[in-house]
Motif scaffolding. Structure first.
Motif, PDB file in Angstrom:
ATOM      1  N   ARG A 134      41.278  44.860  47.420  1.00 48.05           N
ATOM      2  CA  ARG A 134      42.662  44.504  47.748  1.00 48.05           C
ATOM      3  C   ARG A 134      43.144  43.294  46.957  1.00 48.05           C
ATOM      4  NH1 ARG A 134      43.687  45.878  54.032  1.00 48.05           N
ATOM      5  NH2 ARG A 134      41.953  47.295  54.343  1.00 48.05           N
ATOM      6  N   GLY A 135      42.343  42.876  45.991  1.00 49.49           N
ATOM      7  CA  GLY A 135      42.818  41.820  45.094  1.00 49.49           C
ATOM      8  C   GLY A 135      42.680  40.411  45.619  1.00 49.49           C
ATOM      9  N   THR A 136      41.930  40.185  46.688  1.00 47.10           N
ATOM     10  CA  THR A 136      41.803  38.807  47.162  1.00 47.10           C
ATOM     11  C   THR A 136      40.430  38.214  46.880  1.00 47.10           C
ATOM     12  OG1 THR A 136      41.156  39.460  49.399  1.00 47.10           O
ATOM     13  CG2 THR A 136      43.501  39.129  48.998  1.00 47.10           C
ATOM     14  N   ALA A 137      39.597  38.906  46.102  1.00 47.85           N
ATOM     15  CA  ALA A 137      38.306  38.302  45.736  1.00 47.85           C
ATOM     16  C   ALA A 137      38.566  37.010  44.964  1.00 47.85           C
ATOM     17  CB  ALA A 137      37.490  39.278  44.890  1.00 47.85           C
ATOM     18  N   GLY A 138      37.892  35.946  45.358  1.00 48.50           N
ATOM     19  CA  GLY A 138      38.035  34.665  44.667  1.00 48.50           C
ATOM     20  C   GLY A 138      39.214  33.816  45.111  1.00 48.50           C
ATOM     21  N   GLU A 139      39.969  34.273  46.103  1.00 43.78           N
ATOM     22  CA  GLU A 139      41.146  33.503  46.543  1.00 43.78           C
ATOM     23  C   GLU A 139      40.739  32.362  47.486  1.00 43.78           C
ATOM     24  OE1 GLU A 139      44.153  33.387  45.581  1.00 43.78           O
ATOM     25  OE2 GLU A 139      44.470  35.242  44.474  1.00 43.78           O
ATOM     26  N   VAL A 140      39.751  31.593  47.058  1.00 40.00           N
ATOM     27  CA  VAL A 140      39.221  30.533  47.917  1.00 40.00           C
ATOM     28  C   VAL A 140      40.203  29.381  48.097  1.00 40.00           C
ATOM     29  CG1 VAL A 140      36.829  31.115  47.379  1.00 40.00           C
ATOM     30  CG2 VAL A 140      38.026  29.430  45.984  1.00 40.00           C
ATOM     31  N   ILE A 173      31.727  26.909  49.508  1.00 45.05           N
ATOM     32  CA  ILE A 173      32.144  28.264  49.899  1.00 45.05           C
ATOM     33  C   ILE A 173      31.608  29.294  48.904  1.00 45.05           C
ATOM     34  CG2 ILE A 173      34.150  29.799  50.032  1.00 45.05           C
ATOM     35  CD1 ILE A 173      35.687  27.343  51.247  1.00 45.05           C
ATOM     36  N   ARG A 206      36.127  42.313  41.602  1.00 46.45           N
ATOM     37  CA  ARG A 206      37.571  42.482  41.733  1.00 46.45           C
ATOM     38  C   ARG A 206      37.994  42.606  43.193  1.00 46.45           C
ATOM     39  NH1 ARG A 206      39.933  43.228  36.983  1.00 46.45           N
ATOM     40  NH2 ARG A 206      38.509  43.627  35.269  1.00 46.45           N
ATOM     41  N   GLY A 207      37.165  43.248  44.004  1.00 42.43           N
ATOM     42  CA  GLY A 207      37.580  43.504  45.374  1.00 42.43           C
ATOM     43  C   GLY A 207      38.581  44.633  45.401  1.00 42.43           C
ATOM     44  N   HIS A 255      42.953  29.440  49.382  1.00 37.92           N
ATOM     45  CA  HIS A 255      43.672  29.527  50.655  1.00 37.92           C
ATOM     46  C   HIS A 255      42.745  29.692  51.849  1.00 37.92           C
ATOM     47  CE1 HIS A 255      47.350  28.984  48.617  1.00 37.92           C
ATOM     48  NE2 HIS A 255      47.023  29.918  47.762  1.00 37.92           N
ATOM     49  N   ILE A 256      41.543  29.146  51.719  1.00 39.04           N
ATOM     50  CA  ILE A 256      40.657  28.988  52.877  1.00 39.04           C
ATOM     51  C   ILE A 256      40.869  27.574  53.413  1.00 39.04           C
ATOM     52  CG2 ILE A 256      38.247  28.822  53.617  1.00 39.04           C
ATOM     53  CD1 ILE A 256      37.607  30.977  51.482  1.00 39.04           C
ATOM     54  N   ILE A 312      34.799  35.469  40.215  1.00 40.01           N
ATOM     55  CA  ILE A 312      33.370  35.573  40.509  1.00 40.01           C
ATOM     56  C   ILE A 312      32.759  36.651  39.627  1.00 40.01           C
ATOM     57  CG2 ILE A 312      31.705  36.178  42.320  1.00 40.01           C
ATOM     58  CD1 ILE A 312      33.966  35.175  44.330  1.00 40.01           C
TER      59      ILE A 312
END
Lengths: 308, 308
Positions: B150-156, B228, B147-148, B158-159, B139
């Motif tokens: 904890r490193g989960t930005a953009g981990e869509v 999303i 970046r976020g 696994h939604i 993103i």
């Protein structure tokens, strides 16, 4: 001295905030119905909060207002059904009377900013998930509200998470809001009562199977929203607020249990410790009014830069 | 002059980028297997791209590398299964040999930056959705990669968007990746072939009911990810990339049709014109290598500030 107001369908919450950022006065008034009465409520609330004992006569520099509905240009409120307001230039109506810059913001976005500030402002990323009649989120990244260019940032209520789920008022099936919105739960429960979602929780405790389903759906919807917010923007913490959070731990415990259940099957989710990253605003939190004061302060700073 | 490299499981794509931001040379080599061979491939690619006719002898100032796997501290690659790399200090291995700062970035995040730059850099918010063996997004907000913390930005990927959907390798049911990841589609198709997802599309065209289901699931997964990304961060545009986009319009048309179908039932979704906001990287786009060069440039600027 700044004043922030959260104008809700029933109550208007007003806080006075000192230059140091402390809340030094707070009043709550019943919100009047329709454009003229909403303006009058705000004027009355400003006058009342300025009379609070902690307000020491610092000059008033800015006012921020959080309202439901669409907010245009930080000044105008559109389609605020709960206030009986269809189109109101709120800043234009108040600035000449109050003599300070007025800025209007969507109430969920204002509450997100306020929750971030009341948590100490240290969260690098925080999402505020508002559970009321509808469901929407406000996202604060590095202290700044994520607005988005088309106004849909944080509209996680209308993400479908179950194609076989209940129909949402938006027309989709199984939206987060169709599962977790107070309006949808009340409509599907179908019984009259002042606090339909509390009634559903009580009936579920008493073993009513429909109520158990509705209550489980609420937890699923909240858990889905938490996963969406953490896996899209990597929110460090998701803070729950809004009318449904009057249920307190009954709601939070359900949501956490649901997050733990989904994580049990998934080492990946489990490693994210989602259940530890969801919290609830305390009952009676002034987050929304506080956030509105911050929105007003942003105008104040800009005005100083423009004219100074 | 900067060099950006996208190190993939089969090919390594390297571009030389002029100070003005133009790609002035490009080579593609087969990626070697394992840590030593990956380092050698990168050195060979750097040497080869510097011999390209458009590269005019400007001094090399920085190298950026996009890789699969986890990236630590912008230097180290962990668990890059497709490269045969378990733990490799890539920057540490290359900097002494190449004599310039090296920065490593996750390949999807690098491709997001590159796609943003190749689109002219004007998108206020853009999401890059990588459809490969797995599914993940990068993103870009106001030109900056989200970046976020904890490193989960953009981990869509696994939604979960369908509790009755197929099991995901992450353990959940009905994740975006379980529907739209090439690995999941190939495993469920179960037939061997070099291009299993293309085979599924062909078999669906020929009327095979299992293939039709798998192909429809892919479109549903992509459409869900687009919704999303737009309803959480308000991405103006979602750009599709990754191995599955070799399917080109067959994939894009399916996804757009699915977005139109979901919008048909929802005036709210319809107003967002989602089908017009999803695009596909052109075949052979250098987005990932270009983004890696930008990541390298960021180091270069920081180095200048630190030492200059």
């Amino acid at each position: 001295m700044r004043i922030g107001l959260d104008v809700g369908g029933t109550k208007t919450d007003a806080v006075a905030v000192s230059p140091a950022g402390d809340i030094v006065g707070r009043v709550r008034l019943t919100t009047g119905w329709g454009a003229d009465e909403v303006v009058k409520t705000i004027r009355d609330a400003v006058a009342a909060v300025l009379r609070e004992p902690g307000v020491n006569g610092d000059p008033l520099t800015a006012i921020g207002i959080g309202t439901p509905g669409l907010v245009e240009d930080g000044r105008r409120v559109l389609h605020a059904v709960n206030l009986g307001v269809d189109d109101l230039d709120l800043a234009g109506a108040l600035e000449p009377v109050l003599g300070v810059p007025v800025r209007v913001e969507n109430d969920v976005k204002a509450a997100a900013l306020g929750a971030h500030a009341l948590r100490g402002g240290a969260d690098r990323s925080m999402a505020y998930l508002n559970l009321g009649t509808g469901v929407a989120a406000g996202i604060v990244l590095d202290g700044t509200l994520l607005r988005g260019s088309r106004g849909t940032a944080g509209e996680v209520g209308h993400i479908s998470v179950d194609p076989a789920g209940p129909v949402c008022r938006c027309g989709q099936h199984g939206c987060v809001e169709a599962l977790a919105g107070g309006g949808s739960i009340a409509a599907r429960w179908g019984q009259t009562g002042l606090h339909p979602v509390r009634d559903v929780f009580d009936a579920a405790d008493a073993g009513d199977p429909d109520a158990i389903d509705l209550r489980a759906g609420l937890a699923r919807g909240v858990a889905s929203a938490v996963r969406i917010l953490i896996l899209s923007v990597d929110a460090d913490v998701v803070v729950l607020g809004g009318g449904l959070t009057h249920l307190g731990d009954r709601l939070l415990d359900d949501a956490r249990a649901q997050l733990r259940a989904s994580a049990a099957a998934s080492p990946f989710l489990s490693s994210l410790r989602l259940d530890e990253r969801v919290e609830c605003l305390p009952a009676g939190s002034p987050a929304a009014a506080m956030g509105a004061a911050l929105v007003g302060a942003a105008v104040e700073e800009r005005e100083v830069l423009t004219h100074g």
